[in-house]
Design a protein around this motif. Structure first.
Motif, PDB file in Angstrom:
ATOM      1  N   GLU A 111      21.798  41.551  34.323  1.00  0.00           N
ATOM      2  CA  GLU A 111      20.875  41.911  35.254  1.00  0.00           C
ATOM      3  C   GLU A 111      19.851  40.328  35.701  1.00  0.00           C
ATOM      4  O   GLU A 111      19.428  39.973  36.319  1.00  0.00           O
ATOM      5  CB  GLU A 111      19.698  42.850  34.933  1.00  0.00           C
ATOM      6  CG  GLU A 111      20.243  44.462  35.018  1.00  0.00           C
ATOM      7  CD  GLU A 111      19.582  45.408  34.357  1.00  0.00           C
ATOM      8  OE1 GLU A 111      18.616  45.171  34.210  1.00  0.00           O
ATOM      9  OE2 GLU A 111      20.142  46.555  34.459  1.00  0.00           O
ATOM     10  N   LYS A 112      19.731  39.986  34.327  1.00  0.00           N
ATOM     11  CA  LYS A 112      18.967  38.615  34.241  1.00  0.00           C
ATOM     12  C   LYS A 112      19.658  37.689  35.189  1.00  0.00           C
ATOM     13  O   LYS A 112      18.960  36.969  36.042  1.00  0.00           O
ATOM     14  CB  LYS A 112      18.664  37.975  32.936  1.00  0.00           C
ATOM     15  CG  LYS A 112      17.588  38.552  31.791  1.00  0.00           C
ATOM     16  CD  LYS A 112      17.366  37.991  30.764  1.00  0.00           C
ATOM     17  CE  LYS A 112      16.720  38.476  29.811  1.00  0.00           C
ATOM     18  NZ  LYS A 112      17.009  38.122  28.235  1.00  0.00           N
ATOM     19  N   ARG A 128      27.949  28.377  40.854  1.00  0.00           N
ATOM     20  CA  ARG A 128      28.254  28.312  39.335  1.00  0.00           C
ATOM     21  C   ARG A 128      27.450  29.440  38.885  1.00  0.00           C
ATOM     22  O   ARG A 128      28.157  29.988  37.629  1.00  0.00           O
ATOM     23  CB  ARG A 128      27.548  27.132  38.816  1.00  0.00           C
ATOM     24  CG  ARG A 128      28.157  25.884  39.040  1.00  0.00           C
ATOM     25  CD  ARG A 128      28.168  24.726  37.960  1.00  0.00           C
ATOM     26  NE  ARG A 128      28.963  23.654  38.382  1.00  0.00           N
ATOM     27  CZ  ARG A 128      28.348  22.466  38.953  1.00  0.00           C
ATOM     28  NH1 ARG A 128      27.167  22.204  39.096  1.00  0.00           N
ATOM     29  NH2 ARG A 128      29.130  21.387  39.358  1.00  0.00           N
ATOM     30  N   ARG A 129      26.446  29.956  39.180  1.00  0.00           N
ATOM     31  CA  ARG A 129      25.841  31.277  38.535  1.00  0.00           C
ATOM     32  C   ARG A 129      26.900  32.347  38.771  1.00  0.00           C
ATOM     33  O   ARG A 129      26.920  33.336  37.956  1.00  0.00           O
ATOM     34  CB  ARG A 129      24.326  31.453  39.481  1.00  0.00           C
ATOM     35  CG  ARG A 129      23.496  30.590  38.837  1.00  0.00           C
ATOM     36  CD  ARG A 129      22.794  31.432  37.648  1.00  0.00           C
ATOM     37  NE  ARG A 129      21.608  30.420  37.161  1.00  0.00           N
ATOM     38  CZ  ARG A 129      21.431  29.849  36.066  1.00  0.00           C
ATOM     39  NH1 ARG A 129      22.270  30.222  35.249  1.00  0.00           N
ATOM     40  NH2 ARG A 129      20.583  29.034  35.709  1.00  0.00           N
ATOM     41  N   TYR A 130      27.340  32.416  40.006  1.00  0.00           N
ATOM     42  CA  TYR A 130      28.226  33.614  40.331  1.00  0.00           C
ATOM     43  C   TYR A 130      29.109  33.648  39.370  1.00  0.00           C
ATOM     44  O   TYR A 130      30.019  34.547  38.879  1.00  0.00           O
ATOM     45  CB  TYR A 130      28.772  33.424  41.704  1.00  0.00           C
ATOM     46  CG  TYR A 130      27.695  34.237  42.736  1.00  0.00           C
ATOM     47  CD1 TYR A 130      27.766  35.387  42.779  1.00  0.00           C
ATOM     48  CD2 TYR A 130      27.530  33.280  43.771  1.00  0.00           C
ATOM     49  CE1 TYR A 130      26.578  36.071  43.875  1.00  0.00           C
ATOM     50  CE2 TYR A 130      26.887  33.806  44.725  1.00  0.00           C
ATOM     51  CZ  TYR A 130      26.386  35.312  44.765  1.00  0.00           C
ATOM     52  OH  TYR A 130      25.355  35.984  45.748  1.00  0.00           O
ATOM     53  N   ARG A 131      29.869  32.424  39.255  1.00  0.00           N
ATOM     54  CA  ARG A 131      30.962  32.141  38.219  1.00  0.00           C
ATOM     55  C   ARG A 131      30.722  32.566  36.744  1.00  0.00           C
ATOM     56  O   ARG A 131      31.409  33.570  36.070  1.00  0.00           O
ATOM     57  CB  ARG A 131      31.415  30.967  38.066  1.00  0.00           C
ATOM     58  CG  ARG A 131      32.676  30.521  37.255  1.00  0.00           C
ATOM     59  CD  ARG A 131      33.015  29.102  37.578  1.00  0.00           C
ATOM     60  NE  ARG A 131      32.530  28.428  36.896  1.00  0.00           N
ATOM     61  CZ  ARG A 131      32.593  27.161  37.159  1.00  0.00           C
ATOM     62  NH1 ARG A 131      33.295  26.517  37.992  1.00  0.00           N
ATOM     63  NH2 ARG A 131      31.843  26.126  36.467  1.00  0.00           N
ATOM     64  N   LYS A 132      29.174  32.403  36.441  1.00  0.00           N
ATOM     65  CA  LYS A 132      28.877  32.845  35.186  1.00  0.00           C
ATOM     66  C   LYS A 132      28.668  34.277  35.035  1.00  0.00           C
ATOM     67  O   LYS A 132      29.557  34.944  33.911  1.00  0.00           O
ATOM     68  CB  LYS A 132      27.576  32.166  34.733  1.00  0.00           C
ATOM     69  CG  LYS A 132      26.971  32.498  33.320  1.00  0.00           C
ATOM     70  CD  LYS A 132      25.876  31.532  33.017  1.00  0.00           C
ATOM     71  CE  LYS A 132      25.360  31.821  31.764  1.00  0.00           C
ATOM     72  NZ  LYS A 132      24.239  31.455  31.429  1.00  0.00           N
ATOM     73  N   LEU A 133      28.374  34.948  36.042  1.00  0.00           N
ATOM     74  CA  LEU A 133      28.184  36.372  36.251  1.00  0.00           C
ATOM     75  C   LEU A 133      29.607  37.051  36.276  1.00  0.00           C
ATOM     76  O   LEU A 133      29.845  37.968  35.348  1.00  0.00           O
ATOM     77  CB  LEU A 133      27.484  36.619  37.400  1.00  0.00           C
ATOM     78  CG  LEU A 133      27.240  38.139  37.666  1.00  0.00           C
ATOM     79  CD1 LEU A 133      25.990  38.506  36.661  1.00  0.00           C
ATOM     80  CD2 LEU A 133      26.512  38.574  39.015  1.00  0.00           C
ATOM     81  N   ARG A 134      30.352  36.538  36.988  1.00  0.00           N
ATOM     82  CA  ARG A 134      31.820  37.149  37.031  1.00  0.00           C
ATOM     83  C   ARG A 134      32.525  37.057  35.547  1.00  0.00           C
ATOM     84  O   ARG A 134      32.918  38.028  34.812  1.00  0.00           O
ATOM     85  CB  ARG A 134      32.626  36.200  37.925  1.00  0.00           C
ATOM     86  CG  ARG A 134      33.347  37.322  38.965  1.00  0.00           C
ATOM     87  CD  ARG A 134      33.981  36.584  39.809  1.00  0.00           C
ATOM     88  NE  ARG A 134      34.297  35.103  39.811  1.00  0.00           N
ATOM     89  CZ  ARG A 134      33.795  34.178  40.657  1.00  0.00           C
ATOM     90  NH1 ARG A 134      32.979  34.695  41.683  1.00  0.00           N
ATOM     91  NH2 ARG A 134      33.909  32.948  40.622  1.00  0.00           N
ATOM     92  N   ASN A 135      32.322  35.897  35.102  1.00  0.00           N
ATOM     93  CA  ASN A 135      32.784  35.480  33.534  1.00  0.00           C
ATOM     94  C   ASN A 135      32.258  36.468  32.395  1.00  0.00           C
ATOM     95  O   ASN A 135      32.849  36.969  31.621  1.00  0.00           O
ATOM     96  CB  ASN A 135      32.496  34.226  32.882  1.00  0.00           C
ATOM     97  CG  ASN A 135      33.475  33.277  33.831  1.00  0.00           C
ATOM     98  OD1 ASN A 135      34.475  33.688  34.388  1.00  0.00           O
ATOM     99  ND2 ASN A 135      33.142  32.204  33.683  1.00  0.00           N
TER     100      ASN A 135
END
Ligand SMILES: [Zn+2]
Length: 407
Positions: A210-211, A242-249
């Motif tokens: 969520e963060k 990059r944020r999206y990628r982090k979220l996906r990971n």
């Protein structure tokens, strides 16, 4: 057994150019034939042959290459794979499993597949049409177990290049455990809580996801204020990607851990058949569906059940698992989606809504595979098939049990 691993590619400048040509050409071929297939259908609706199939487009591709010679610069098999994936997209559409295929956009979902003639030499992957191998980094353990490469898929994500290797591994899956009511579990996948298990274990959604989502929203707001084409905008887009990628990971990691823990702990796992598309049409829960990635979870669970020799049983998604009382079998027709507590007017039991559902799911699954006999009942139930969803034996230890290997 089919396995997959993802490695990061470190192409040099010349290789980057050729990779981009592959992305571009595959996208071009995909979009070109998407338009062609639609056009053909519109003009041949009433003809005996009303649509183009994969082979038709493959033959047309030969002609297209003569018209656009730059298509010769890329691996022809990757272009064919593009046609293949378009064909699958249409098949899913025809079978009502997906929306009509969409045009692929540059910078979004850039990928191409290589079905054959790929070699891994030490720390380089050699693709056809590339004069030298591309340097990569990935899990040595996974790479060492590759028996035969089935396919590779190259993707671009937030400016970085990746290669998914789908491969055949020596088959050493354990023998499947017999179906049994003992050590079986019903899982209710939820929106507020990720999962509620019939033995009382609750798996919460991750708060830190969520963060990250909050940060993404903030970046999106900033982005909307930046001028088109400005350098700042480009930088921000990359940050957002990059944020999206982090979220996906993070999500994938979470789903991996939960599915592994469940597949290890239980011998028979029962869950509802998911109709993700149908659920997404319901406006209110669309966001949450994306959040918890239920479909991805089910895929992982299926795969891990195989890996650990366990059983996965699915029950019909229209079975009213939330509306039945898991204690006496009473059907509460007026249960609303907002009711978080299940209170039974017949036997007086009060249970958490999802816990009640998970117990019904378990029982329905056990009846489906013939491990529990449906019992006839004086109380009204939904359909004859649902008779005897009860009584459950009282389960103890709610909340006190923990999922091993996952906390
Ligand atoms: Zn009841």
């Amino acid at each position: 057994m089919i396995m997959a691993t993802k490695v990061k590619l470190y192409p040099n400048e010349a290789q980057k150019v050729l990779l981009e040509k592959h992305f571009g050409s595959c996208r071009f071929v995909y979009n070109y034939f998407l338009a062609k297939r639609d056009e053909y259908y519109l003009t041949h609706k009433d003809a005996e042959k009303s649509s183009l199939n994969y082979l038709d487009t493959q033959n047309m591709l030969i002609e297209l290459k003569k018209q656009y010679p730059w298509l010769y610069e890329v691996n022809s098999q990757s272009l064919q794979m593009s046609l293949r994936s378009l064909d699958n997209a249409f098949k899913n559409f025809f079978h009502k499993n997906a929306d009509h295929p969409k045009f692929r956009k540059k910078g979004k979902n850039d990928y191409f597949a290589i079905p054959q003639h790929v070699k891994i030499e030490k720390n380089r992957i050699c693709f056809p049409k590339f004069s030298e191998g591309i340097y990569f980094k990935g899990s040595k353990k996974k790479l060492s177990e590759i028996k035969e490469i089935n396919q590779m898929v190259v993707t671009k994500d937030a400016g970085d290049y990746y290669c998914s290797i789908i491969y055949e591994k020596e088959d050493n899956a354990p023998e499947r455990k017999p179906l049994s009511a003992e050590n079986s579990v019903g899982i209710d996948l939820g929106l507020e809580k990720f999962a509620t298990l019939s033995d009382g274990i609750v798996i919460e959604n991750l708060r830190f996801i969520e963060k990250v989502e909050k940060r993404i929203k903030r970046l999106q707001k900033w982005l909307s204020r930046k001028k088109n084409g400005s350098n700042n905008r480009k930088k921000l887009v990359l940050r957002l990607q990059r944020r999206y990628r982090k979220l996906r990971n993070m999500r994938e990691d979470f789903l991996d851990k939960v599915s592994t823990a469940i597949a290890k702990q239980y011998d028979t796992i029962i869950m509802e058949d998911l109709n993700v598309q149908g659920m997404q049409q319901n406006h209110h829960i669309a966001k949450s569906i994306g959040d918890v990635s239920l479909y991805s979870f089910k895929q992982k669970l299926l795969w891990k059940a195989d890996k650990y020799g366990k059983n996965l049983v699915e029950i019909g998604r229209f079975d009213p698992s939330s509306k039945l009382c898991s204690n006496c079998g009473n059907l509460k027709k007026d249960l609303k989606l907002s009711d978080r507590i299940y209170h039974c007017d017949v036997c007086g039991v009060t249970l958490d809504r999802d816990y009640n559902a998970s117990r019904n799911i378990r029982k329905m699954g056990l009846i489906k595979v013939g491990l529990v006999q449906p019992e006839s009942t004086p109380v009204e139930t939904a359909t004859s098939g649902l008779r005897g969803i009860y009584p459950y034996r009282q389960m103890s230890g709610r909340g006190s049990r923990k999922l091993r290997g996952f906390s």
